[in-house]
Design a protein around this motif. Structure first.
Motif, PDB file in Angstrom:
ATOM      1  N   THR A  71     -50.231  -7.678  -8.720  1.00  0.00           N
ATOM      2  CA  THR A  71     -50.007  -5.945  -8.841  1.00  0.00           C
ATOM      3  C   THR A  71     -48.677  -5.702  -9.034  1.00  0.00           C
ATOM      4  O   THR A  71     -47.639  -6.148  -8.261  1.00  0.00           O
ATOM      5  N   GLU A  86     -55.635   0.900 -23.581  1.00  0.00           N
ATOM      6  CA  GLU A  86     -57.011   0.220 -23.694  1.00  0.00           C
ATOM      7  C   GLU A  86     -56.630  -1.081 -24.267  1.00  0.00           C
ATOM      8  O   GLU A  86     -57.117  -2.044 -23.997  1.00  0.00           O
ATOM      9  N   ARG A  89     -55.610  -3.371 -21.352  1.00  0.00           N
ATOM     10  CA  ARG A  89     -56.803  -3.648 -20.341  1.00  0.00           C
ATOM     11  C   ARG A  89     -57.681  -4.827 -21.024  1.00  0.00           C
ATOM     12  O   ARG A  89     -58.109  -5.595 -20.574  1.00  0.00           O
ATOM     13  N   ALA A 102     -56.772  -6.868 -18.247  1.00  0.00           N
ATOM     14  CA  ALA A 102     -55.946  -6.609 -16.959  1.00  0.00           C
ATOM     15  C   ALA A 102     -56.433  -5.145 -16.697  1.00  0.00           C
ATOM     16  O   ALA A 102     -57.184  -4.307 -17.443  1.00  0.00           O
ATOM     17  N   GLN A 103     -56.059  -4.540 -15.370  1.00  0.00           N
ATOM     18  CA  GLN A 103     -56.641  -3.473 -14.981  1.00  0.00           C
ATOM     19  C   GLN A 103     -54.954  -2.514 -15.097  1.00  0.00           C
ATOM     20  O   GLN A 103     -54.243  -3.135 -14.711  1.00  0.00           O
ATOM     21  N   ARG A 105     -53.381   1.422 -15.127  1.00  0.00           N
ATOM     22  CA  ARG A 105     -53.752   2.920 -15.015  1.00  0.00           C
ATOM     23  C   ARG A 105     -52.208   3.417 -14.902  1.00  0.00           C
ATOM     24  O   ARG A 105     -51.419   2.717 -14.519  1.00  0.00           O
ATOM     25  N   GLN A 202     -60.902  -7.849  -6.327  1.00  0.00           N
ATOM     26  CA  GLN A 202     -59.958  -7.344  -7.202  1.00  0.00           C
ATOM     27  C   GLN A 202     -58.928  -6.442  -6.261  1.00  0.00           C
ATOM     28  O   GLN A 202     -59.302  -5.891  -5.312  1.00  0.00           O
ATOM     29  N   GLN A 204     -56.802  -3.856  -4.545  1.00  0.00           N
ATOM     30  CA  GLN A 204     -56.880  -2.485  -4.238  1.00  0.00           C
ATOM     31  C   GLN A 204     -55.546  -1.929  -4.657  1.00  0.00           C
ATOM     32  O   GLN A 204     -54.578  -2.502  -4.359  1.00  0.00           O
ATOM     33  N   SER A 205     -55.332  -0.789  -5.183  1.00  0.00           N
ATOM     34  CA  SER A 205     -54.433  -0.283  -5.545  1.00  0.00           C
ATOM     35  C   SER A 205     -53.342   0.422  -4.288  1.00  0.00           C
ATOM     36  O   SER A 205     -54.202   0.860  -3.458  1.00  0.00           O
TER      37      SER A 205
END
Length: 223
Positions: A71, A86, A89, A102-103, A105, A202, A204-205
């Motif tokens: 992360t 996008e 991602r 990828a994640q 945000r 996955q 966690q943020s």
């Protein structure tokens, strides 16, 4: 049980213990002998670096087949558009390879330590922060991804690798923990290319919705 060292690598420190002519090395942060990085972090990037003297643990963490999520909090130049996010991602064609999904945000500006030297900004160009989670670790991958998407990276901080997080470590600080290999995610059946899939959840943020991502600054130990 094997010992794992969690280090907050400062900007400008090169990921090696041998002397370097222009950069400080890991020896400036970790005095303990017989440990080596499990993976790498670019000299101009900051944040979590894992070190161990146990060969099996080092291989388990660094081997890309296990795909531990990493992360990053990334400060980029520009105002991201939906299509740019996008693109990150879905996967980015970097010429020599295409990144895996990828994640990604957008996040509020995290409460981080001041960088030395400070980031250079252009007054006429906005900037923002992204949280990017990948399971690869190619050379300068995140920087290349954002650049390809038209969002050059200004600052990059790795805040988590798999289950391990910075948790308040300030630049140059480290702490040691004991780790059992049996507690790490195990490989499941092989996927495409014969590589094992993992049951790693996955990541966690670190940032909760509506709140600024922040570290709990705590006094650490120089090892």
């Amino acid at each position: 049980m094997p010992q794992l060292i969690l280090l907050n690598k400062p900007y400008g420190v090169i990921c090696q213990f041998s002397e370097h002519p222009t950069h400080p090395t890991l020896k400036s942060c970790v005095a303990q002998s017989g440990v080596y990085p499990a993976g790498r972090l670019d000299t101009d990037s900051e944040g979590l670096l894992l070190l161990t003297g146990d060969g099996a643990l080092q291989h388990r963490i660094a081997d890309p087949r296990w795909k531990l999520p990493k992360t990053y909090w990334v400060q980029v130049e520009g105002e991201p558009k939906v299509e740019q996010l996008e693109m990150l991602r879905l996967g980015v064609d970097l010429g020599d390879f295409v990144t895996q999904p990828a994640q990604v945000r957008r996040i509020d500006s995290p409460e981080l330590w001041p960088r030395n030297p400070p980031v250079r900004f252009r007054k006429t160009v906005p900037d923002c922060w992204l949280e990017i989670i990948i399971s690869e670790g190619k050379n300068r991958q995140v920087r290349r991804m954002t650049a390809k998407a038209g969002l050059p990276t200004l600052r990059l901080v790795r805040v988590a690798i798999g289950p391990w997080k910075l948790d308040g470590l300030q630049p140059g600080e480290a702490r040691a923990i004991e780790v059992s290999l049996q507690d790490l995610p195990r490989a499941q059946s092989a996927g495409r290319g014969g590589k094992p899939r993992t049951n790693t959840p996955q990541a966690q943020s670190p940032a909760k919705a509506g709140k600024k991502p922040a570290f709990r600054f705590a006094r650490g130990n120089k090892l």
